[in-house]
Design an enzyme around this catalytic site. Structure first.
Site, PDB file in Angstrom:
ATOM      1  N   CYS A 156      -9.860  -3.832  10.063  1.00 29.55           N
ATOM      2  CA  CYS A 156      -8.781  -2.744  10.168  1.00 29.55           C
ATOM      3  C   CYS A 156      -7.611  -3.267   9.446  1.00 29.55           C
ATOM      4  O   CYS A 156      -6.774  -2.131   9.732  1.00 29.55           O
ATOM      5  CB  CYS A 156      -8.691  -2.624  11.832  1.00 29.55           C
ATOM      6  SG  CYS A 156      -8.875  -4.053  12.882  1.00 29.55           S
ATOM      7  N   HIS A 157      -7.566  -4.246   9.124  1.00 29.74           N
ATOM      8  CA  HIS A 157      -6.082  -4.513   8.259  1.00 29.74           C
ATOM      9  C   HIS A 157      -6.126  -3.843   7.003  1.00 29.74           C
ATOM     10  O   HIS A 157      -5.131  -3.529   6.100  1.00 29.74           O
ATOM     11  CB  HIS A 157      -5.591  -6.144   8.060  1.00 29.74           C
ATOM     12  CG  HIS A 157      -6.810  -6.615   7.097  1.00 29.74           C
ATOM     13  ND1 HIS A 157      -8.219  -7.143   8.081  1.00 29.74           N
ATOM     14  CD2 HIS A 157      -7.039  -6.828   6.118  1.00 29.74           C
ATOM     15  CE1 HIS A 157      -8.823  -7.393   6.909  1.00 29.74           C
ATOM     16  NE2 HIS A 157      -8.182  -7.578   5.817  1.00 29.74           N
TER      17      HIS A 157
ATOM     18  N   TYR B  88      -5.464   6.187   7.538  1.00 30.31           N
ATOM     19  CA  TYR B  88      -6.159   6.841   8.883  1.00 30.31           C
ATOM     20  C   TYR B  88      -6.595   8.082   8.718  1.00 30.31           C
ATOM     21  O   TYR B  88      -7.888   8.398   9.189  1.00 30.31           O
ATOM     22  CB  TYR B  88      -5.060   6.788  10.066  1.00 30.31           C
ATOM     23  CG  TYR B  88      -4.665   5.476  10.249  1.00 30.31           C
ATOM     24  CD1 TYR B  88      -5.279   4.492  11.201  1.00 30.31           C
ATOM     25  CD2 TYR B  88      -3.519   4.856   9.580  1.00 30.31           C
ATOM     26  CE1 TYR B  88      -4.925   3.159  11.547  1.00 30.31           C
ATOM     27  CE2 TYR B  88      -3.022   3.613   9.999  1.00 30.31           C
ATOM     28  CZ  TYR B  88      -3.875   2.555  10.936  1.00 30.31           C
ATOM     29  OH  TYR B  88      -3.572   1.436  11.115  1.00 30.31           O
TER      30      TYR B  88
ATOM     31  N   GLU C  34      -5.172 -10.566   0.124  1.00 31.80           N
ATOM     32  CA  GLU C  34      -6.378  -9.914  -0.496  1.00 31.80           C
ATOM     33  C   GLU C  34      -5.938  -9.160  -1.944  1.00 31.80           C
ATOM     34  O   GLU C  34      -6.688  -8.525  -2.495  1.00 31.80           O
ATOM     35  CB  GLU C  34      -7.007  -8.817   0.397  1.00 31.80           C
ATOM     36  CG  GLU C  34      -7.809  -9.478   1.691  1.00 31.80           C
ATOM     37  CD  GLU C  34      -8.551  -8.606   2.313  1.00 31.80           C
ATOM     38  OE1 GLU C  34      -8.431  -7.435   2.218  1.00 31.80           O
ATOM     39  OE2 GLU C  34      -9.121  -8.906   3.345  1.00 31.80           O
TER      40      GLU C  34
ATOM     41  N   ASN D 144     -11.024  -1.810  19.150  1.00 33.66           N
ATOM     42  CA  ASN D 144     -12.016  -2.079  18.320  1.00 33.66           C
ATOM     43  C   ASN D 144     -12.830  -3.121  18.925  1.00 33.66           C
ATOM     44  O   ASN D 144     -12.368  -4.174  19.133  1.00 33.66           O
ATOM     45  CB  ASN D 144     -11.972  -2.194  16.865  1.00 33.66           C
ATOM     46  CG  ASN D 144     -11.765  -3.629  16.400  1.00 33.66           C
ATOM     47  OD1 ASN D 144     -12.547  -4.475  16.568  1.00 33.66           O
ATOM     48  ND2 ASN D 144     -10.554  -3.835  16.057  1.00 33.66           N
TER      49      ASN D 144
END
Length: 99
Positions: free
Chosen positions: A53-54, A22, A80, A45
């Site tokens: 945003c993850h 952040y 991912e 968002n």
DNA sequence: CCTCAGGCTTGCC
DNA sequence: TGGCAAGCCTGAG
């Protein structure tokens, strides 16, 4: 351009398998200490589909929060290629993306 | 490891 | 228009 616009554009620069914090994201858009501002924007968002945003975590290496649930965020990240254990990012320094 | 106060934007009144 | 509270945080104590 709105802050949110800048924020998600920066966020889109983060490739799959990599993450950012952040604080870093805040600086990237011109805020020195706007971590909470970023969190607010992510939480509300306007483009939940195109904004990954993850891929944003806390500077301490923990997952942080997520509008749809931390476990969801955790799963998406592991899918991912980002390994997570006990709510913490493994090899954070190695996965961090520098703008 | 837990608590506390700081700093930034947005949204509702 | 102006003020206040809250939010996916952070670093120091």
């Amino acid at each position: 351009m709105n802050l949110q616009q800048k924020v998600y554009k920066k966020l889109l620069q983060v490739p799959k398998g990599q993450i950012t914090t952040y604080g870093e994201l805040a600086k990237a858009v011109g805020l020195k200490n706007g971590q909470r501002a970023i969190g607010k924007i992510m939480n509300k968002n306007p483009y939940p589909v195109i904004i990954p945003c993850h891929r944003v975590v806390m500077s301490t290496g923990k997952i942080g929060g997520y509008a749809y649930g931390e476990h969801v965020k955790t799963k998406m990240l592991s899918d991912e290629g980002v390994k997570i254990e006990n709510g913490k990012i493994l090899e954070l320094e190695n996965k961090l993306y520098r703008f």
